[in-house]
Enzyme design. Structure first.
Site, PDB file in Angstrom:
ATOM      1  N   GLU A  71      16.309  12.321  61.469  1.00  0.00           N
ATOM      2  CA  GLU A  71      16.747  11.009  61.940  1.00  0.00           C
ATOM      3  C   GLU A  71      16.297   9.907  60.979  1.00  0.00           C
ATOM      4  O   GLU A  71      17.065   9.014  60.623  1.00  0.00           O
ATOM      5  CB  GLU A  71      16.190  10.745  63.340  1.00  0.00           C
ATOM      6  N   HIS A  72      15.047   9.975  60.527  1.00  0.00           N
ATOM      7  CA  HIS A  72      14.548   8.994  59.565  1.00  0.00           C
ATOM      8  C   HIS A  72      15.329   9.057  58.257  1.00  0.00           C
ATOM      9  O   HIS A  72      15.699   8.032  57.674  1.00  0.00           O
ATOM     10  CB  HIS A  72      13.065   9.263  59.274  1.00  0.00           C
ATOM     11  N   GLU A 148       3.572   7.056  61.860  1.00  0.00           N
ATOM     12  CA  GLU A 148       4.142   6.872  63.196  1.00  0.00           C
ATOM     13  C   GLU A 148       3.407   7.732  64.221  1.00  0.00           C
ATOM     14  O   GLU A 148       3.094   7.289  65.329  1.00  0.00           O
ATOM     15  CB  GLU A 148       5.631   7.224  63.169  1.00  0.00           C
TER      16      GLU A 148
END
Length: 451
Positions: A71-72, A148
């Protein structure tokens, strides 16, 4: 619209009017790409989403966290756009763009003015189909994701939530953290993430949903053009990937009590049980039970734990559902010395509903709360776009506001009590983070007895 509208995978074209005069249409292309729109009267913006029914639960050993990693990476550049180009595309028109990785799906989305919908469709298609996963960007983003995860690990509420899911689902894939662990992120290779990308980002996997100011035929033409420009063969015949089974899975609970000791001011406590699958006919009953117990300042948990006793600032309940499993949890943050007592109060309120039921007045407040919250949420095209995605990927049916409210009105106090009785017989899981230890919760995790 009367009743739920089924979304059979073998029907290429669907069109119907939903509550409020919005027009919902669905087209399945020859290649298997599914495109759904909800045209909302008077809207001047739209939210565009590109979905795949692949989430963290679908990862194999050695690739835990790969879905979120990917996704990143899809924001980091394609053969025709750099990461900066992608950002400028949306920033220059005041748009928003982001993505979300869940346990059963991934979605890349953007919210823009009506005139900028073609741009959003094109850029998201480019990201979805043509990301480079450049080795340098891969290593840079590995560091970002580790930060994160570190940020989440510094949040004790997040840690409690992750441990709660581990307790409820044990070794089942739903029990794993969506983002993986620092160890799995350090170990995962670009080749593994690239293989994950190539295996799951294909025409038969793609669902495009758009809500707001959108013309369906123009949108379909724009998606087709963008995908062909990316090199996809849309003439080859393909069928959409099948939906997950809605049969409840046999899941063995993890440790009944999971404690993470930390020298912090509060103890964060979560108690709960397995809940309902997403397609369970009782899901509306569960929504009302959740509202009565822990949503809002008039809820039982808020009144009992915060208002009457002053034991917590934050207290609530929640009920996530997946294709073959679910959870029902109750949370409070409190003084470590009060953690065991608060856990007993949380569980006690669920048991009180099971033993004594709820009043018509409580049920009426919950109905009104849900009706109002649902109507307000649908003022946002993001909510409508997400509703389309979940309807297509998970539920296999579409419920508009009128049908949702009709189902809420049909729920009786007896149905709420019956579900609570079911829940209190299910295996209990307790997760806590703070200056606490397992012995404080001794006895709460006793094996359930049949009603």
């Amino acid at each position: 619209m009367s009743g739920a509208i089924e979304f059979p995978l073998g029907v290429a074209e669907l069109s119907f009017e939903a509550a409020g005069g919005s027009l919902v249409r669905r087209s399945i292309l020859r290649s298997g790409v599914r495109i759904l729109t909800e045209q909302v009267p008077g809207a001047r913006s739209a939210t565009v989403g590109y979905w795949v029914a692949v989430g963290s639960r679908d990862e194999q050993p050695g690739t835990y966290g790969a879905t979120h990693f990917l996704e990143h990476l899809l924001f980091k550049g394609t053969g025709s756009r750099s990461a900066l180009d992608i950002a400028i595309s949306f920033d220059s028109v005041g748009g928003e763009h982001n993505a979300m990785t869940a346990k059963e799906y991934t979605c890349y989305y953007a919210k823009v003015r009506d005139q900028d919908v073609p741009m959003a469709v094109e850029v998201l298609a480019d990201m979805f189909t043509s990301s480079l996963l450049h080795p340098r960007e891969f290593e840079t983003e590995r560091g970002v994701i580790l930060e994160e995860l570190a940020m989440a690990d510094d949040d004790p509420a997040d840690v409690t939530n992750e441990r709660f899911f581990l307790g409820v689902f044990g070794d089942h894939p739903l029990g794993r953290p969506i983002g993986g662990s620092p160890e799995s992120i350090r170990a995962v290779t670009r080749d593994a993430v690239l293989a994950h990308y190539r295996a799951n980002y294909n025409p038969q996997d793609l669902v495009v949903t758009v809500a707001g100011a959108v013309d369906h035929d123009e949108l379909v033409a724009g998606v087709e053009q963008a995908l062909r420009q990316a090199g996809w063969d849309l003439e080859a015949e393909g069928s959409p990937v099948g939906r997950r089974s809605g049969e409840p899975d046999q899941i063995e609970r993890g440790s009944p009590v999971i404690v993470v000791q930390r020298p912090i001011e509060q103890a964060h406590v979560l108690v709960g049980v397995p809940g309902l699958v997403a397609t369970d006919e009782r899901r509306t009953v569960q929504t009302l039970l959740n509202s009565i117990l822990g949503v809002g300042m008039s809820s039982r948990l808020f009144q009992e734990v915060r208002e009457k006793r002053g034991l917590a600032y934050s207290v609530y309940s929640f009920a996530p559902s997946y294709s073959d499993a679910g959870a029902f949890g109750m949370y409070a943050g409190c003084s470590p010395s009060k953690a065991a007592g608060v856990a007993e109060l949380l569980l006690g309120e669920l048991r009180r509903v099971a033993d004594h039921g709820v009043t018509e007045a409580e049920l009426g407040r919950a109905r009104g709360s849900l009706a109002g919250a649902s109507a307000l949420a649908l003022e946002d095209s993001d909510t409508r776009m997400t509703r389309l995605g979940r309807s297509e990927l998970t539920l296999g049916e579409f419920l508009d506001l009128d049908e949702a409210l009709r189902r809420i009105e049909l729920v009786t106090p007896g149905a709420v009590q019956e579900l609570a009785r079911d829940f209190v017989t299910r295996p209990l899981s307790i997760a806590a983070v703070g200056a606490v230890d397992e012995s404080m919760f001794a006895g709460l995790d006793a094996e359930p007895t049949a009603a």
